[in-house]
Scaffold this active site. Structure first.
Site, PDB file in Angstrom:
ATOM      1  N   ASN A 176      32.230  46.199  50.056  1.00 51.98           N
ATOM      2  CA  ASN A 176      33.143  47.110  50.740  1.00 51.98           C
ATOM      3  C   ASN A 176      34.115  47.792  49.783  1.00 51.98           C
ATOM      4  OD1 ASN A 176      34.149  44.161  50.883  1.00 51.98           O
ATOM      5  ND2 ASN A 176      36.032  45.353  51.050  1.00 51.98           N
ATOM      6  N   ASP A 198      34.932  46.990  56.842  1.00 53.74           N
ATOM      7  CA  ASP A 198      34.635  45.899  55.909  1.00 53.74           C
ATOM      8  C   ASP A 198      33.206  45.409  56.055  1.00 53.74           C
ATOM      9  OD1 ASP A 198      35.063  43.909  53.909  1.00 53.74           O
ATOM     10  OD2 ASP A 198      35.366  42.429  55.479  1.00 53.74           O
ATOM     11  N   GLU A 242      38.891  42.410  48.250  1.00 56.10           N
ATOM     12  CA  GLU A 242      40.062  42.325  49.132  1.00 56.10           C
ATOM     13  C   GLU A 242      41.375  42.349  48.357  1.00 56.10           C
ATOM     14  OE1 GLU A 242      37.116  42.489  51.408  1.00 56.10           O
ATOM     15  OE2 GLU A 242      37.057  40.761  50.066  1.00 56.10           O
TER      16      GLU A 242
END
Length: 624
Positions: A288, A330, A204
């Site tokens: 992801n 995601d 992230e």
């Protein structure tokens, strides 16, 4: 203490003198023997196959209602407690969230802490932790006569530490990740033979994910395999995907990205692994791609979202199956890998790998070569895919639920949390059933553009999450399920709804019982044949970890960490109100604070509470 940096090249490892085989064999045999004994729970997944299954029957479906607390231990920390304690040779080793403390307890007398390790680390790492400051657990190695038995753990600030299991003293320490660019460690190390495997976190924040192997005796790096980039970095083997060339083979870690986007492309792997000594392959999933906004990274974005089979000794990849090319939601594919030997639909014995993915699909592969055998929806409400084409391995998308720019995608199922996340689940080989703790959460998704800045969040999407179609969206309840799944037939033998996501996972036993914890603070036992609720107990805080089962001095115990937090608990932990905060978790779990509060520890159960404190003199002070 010995200290090493992670700069040892693969070449230097290959030309180094081999360790004497008798010593290695001795350590390997001892480790495997530990995992076979029901006196121990020596790995997070119980054993190399990660089946999370106990053959004990003292506690069973008929008497589980008589479970009572035998003893408990508080860690003194409030944040989320993921993973589970490990039990080896009469001791329990307990880990915590940041600052990643470790405690050793004597199962015969847990009155006094045998030793405790409280590392000093940079508190700034907290600011770049994605989803609470959790840690998923410890690993154990039994020693070889020359090197002591070791407890290996990760620190949030990017270091890996080995402790003397008898004393708690640091034996070696290495730097794995640079938290200043957003790369942290929340993964539980996994030890197979004499190799420590450590994943990475931080997708992230636009980091580039990798798996690293270390020599358990010294901490020296043996190999590192990236999820993205040139084949030499990804450690693509010469026979990579030989059995399934349509999965893709050479050069794709760069060519499926635009420009140099692969350098900040995610693909971290902070979940659970498994290992097969027969194939000598370790199995894990990469996560992801970064950023979440799919418009900013055209292409399939290989090799994120991939199930890997890698040679344990060299790291060379034998196969890689990308479940969600060009991920839009995601659906980080780090979920647990579980190994089994079953007959397929044609009656042919197969060595299988089963993986319930965040994208809402349970995949089963032939683990010798990666061939896809089945791909079933975890729930019939999955709508992003119409199906998985078993011949090509590709998902057939429903464009209505895509997340393109200038478009608000509504009622996307599953949400970014997935229909399965980090929970470590179980498999009963006698029933050929997998017991899955499931999320039942959908979302609205609106992307936006943003620049990459090292060490800052690199997401590019605003999310609203809420219960799936089988839940109660008005009350924000019905966010989870517990299910029994047969990977050969593709059928669910039973399924039950839960108020909140079953985040932590399950443990199954030969006593026809499956245990799991809930976010609202219960440990529960269900009949593994029917799903009937047989017993539950209210814990001091919600559960995001998995239960374990072990035997000590002839008594069967069930233990579980409590301590609400993790991604579903970020709103409660940080007192957030905006429903889109916490990457959408706050809105989904807005009721959670009405059912539980923070607080971390371990609770241990046995029939009628039998345990060490039946001896009333145990731990009593005796004056001179």
């Amino acid at each position: 203490m010995r200290k090493f940096l992670n700069s040892v090249s693969l070449l230097s490892v290959l030309i180094a003198s081999p360790i004497a085989m008798p010593v290695v064999a001795q350590a390997e045999d001892k480790l495997e023997a530990l995992t076979r004994s029901e006196d121990n729970w020596a790995m997070q997944g119980k054993n190399y196959s990660a089946n999370h299954y106990s053959t004990l029957t003292q506690v069973n479906a008929e008497n589980v209602k008589n479970l009572k607390v035998a003893w408990s231990f508080s860690t003194g920390l409030l944040s989320g407690h993921e993973g589970a304690p490990i039990v080896v040779d009469g001791k329990m080793y307990v880990h915590t969230s940041f600052p990643n403390n470790t405690f050793a307890l004597n199962l015969s007398d847990p009155t006094r802490i045998l030793w405790q390790h409280k590392p000093k680390q940079n508190a700034a790492a907290r600011a770049v932790a994605c989803c609470d400051i959790v840690n998923r657990g410890l690993a154990y190695w039994p020693g070889d006569g020359k090197t002591p038995s070791l407890i290996v753990k990760t620190l949030l600030d990017g270091n890996v530490v080995a402790l003397n299991a008898e004393t708690g003293q640091e034996y070696w320490k290495i730097e794995n990740s640079d938290f200043k660019v957003g790369s942290t460690l929340t993964v539980a190390p996994h030890i197979y033979k004499d190799i420590v495997l450590v994943g990475s976190s931080g997708a992230e924040l636009g980091v580039r994910g990798y798996m690293t192997a270390y020599d358990v005796r010294t901490g020296e790096q043996k190999w590192r395999a990236y999820a993205t980039g040139p084949d030499s970095d990804v450690l693509i083997g010469d026979d990579f995907n030989k059995a399934n060339p349509h999965y893709g083979q050479k050069g794709l870690g760069v060519s499926t990205w635009e420009g140099d986007a692969w350098k900040i492309g995610g693909g971290t792997n902070w979940g659970w692994f498994a290992y097969d000594p027969g194939t000598n392959l370790v199995y894990y999933g990469s996560g992801n791609p970064a950023p979440w906004n799919e418009t900013m990274r055209p292409g399939d974005n290989k090799w994120t979202m991939t199930i890997w089979g890698r040679d344990l000794e060299t790291g060379q990849a034998k196969f890689g199956y990308q479940k969600t090319p060009h991920d839009e939601w995601d659906y980080a594919g780090i979920n647990f890998m579980m190994l089994s030997e079953q007959k397929d639909k044609e009656g042919k014995p197969r060595k299988l790998l089963t993986h319930p993915d965040r994208n809402g699909v349970v995949y089963t592969l032939d683990r010798t070569d990666g061939t896809l055998i089945s791909a079933d929806k975890i729930d019939d409400t999955v709508n992003v895919f119409k199906k998985i084409d078993l011949k090509s391995g590709l998902p057939v998308r429903d464009p209505e639920y895509g997340t393109r720019m200038d478009h608000l995608a509504k009622d996307v199922c599953p949400s970014a949390m997935g229909y399965h996340n980090q929970g470590l689940d179980s498999y009963d080989p006698t029933k050929e059933l997998f017991f899955l703790g499931v999320n039942h959460i959908c979302m609205d998704w609106e992307p936006f553009m943003l620049p990459y800045r090292a060490g800052q969040f690199f997401v590019g999407a605003t999310l609203n999450m809420y219960p799936g179609p089988k839940g109660d969206r008005q009350k924000a309840e019905g966010l989870g399920q517990i299910k029994a799944y047969n990977a050969i037939t593709g059928q669910f033998k039973w399924e039950k709804m839960e108020r909140f996501a079953v985040w932590g996972g399950t443990a199954a036993t030969a006593g026809n019982v499956v245990f799991y914890g809930t976010l609202d603070g219960f440990i529960k036992a269900r009949h593994s044949d029917t799903g009937e609720l047989l017993w539950k107990f209210k814990l001091p805080s919600g559960v995001i970890g998995h239960p374990i089962v072990y035997q000590h001095k002839g008594v069967e115990y069930v233990a579980i960490l409590y301590g609400v937090g993790g991604w579903p608990g970020v709103g409660l932990v940080f007192d957030l109100q905006d429903p889109t905060a916490g990457l959408g978790a706050v809105g989904a779990f807005k009721q959670l604070a009405n059912y539980t509060q923070m607080g971390g520890g371990v609770m241990v159960f046995s029939l009628n509470g039998q345990g060490p404190y039946d001896d009333l003199t145990l731990g009593e002070y005796k004056a001179n």
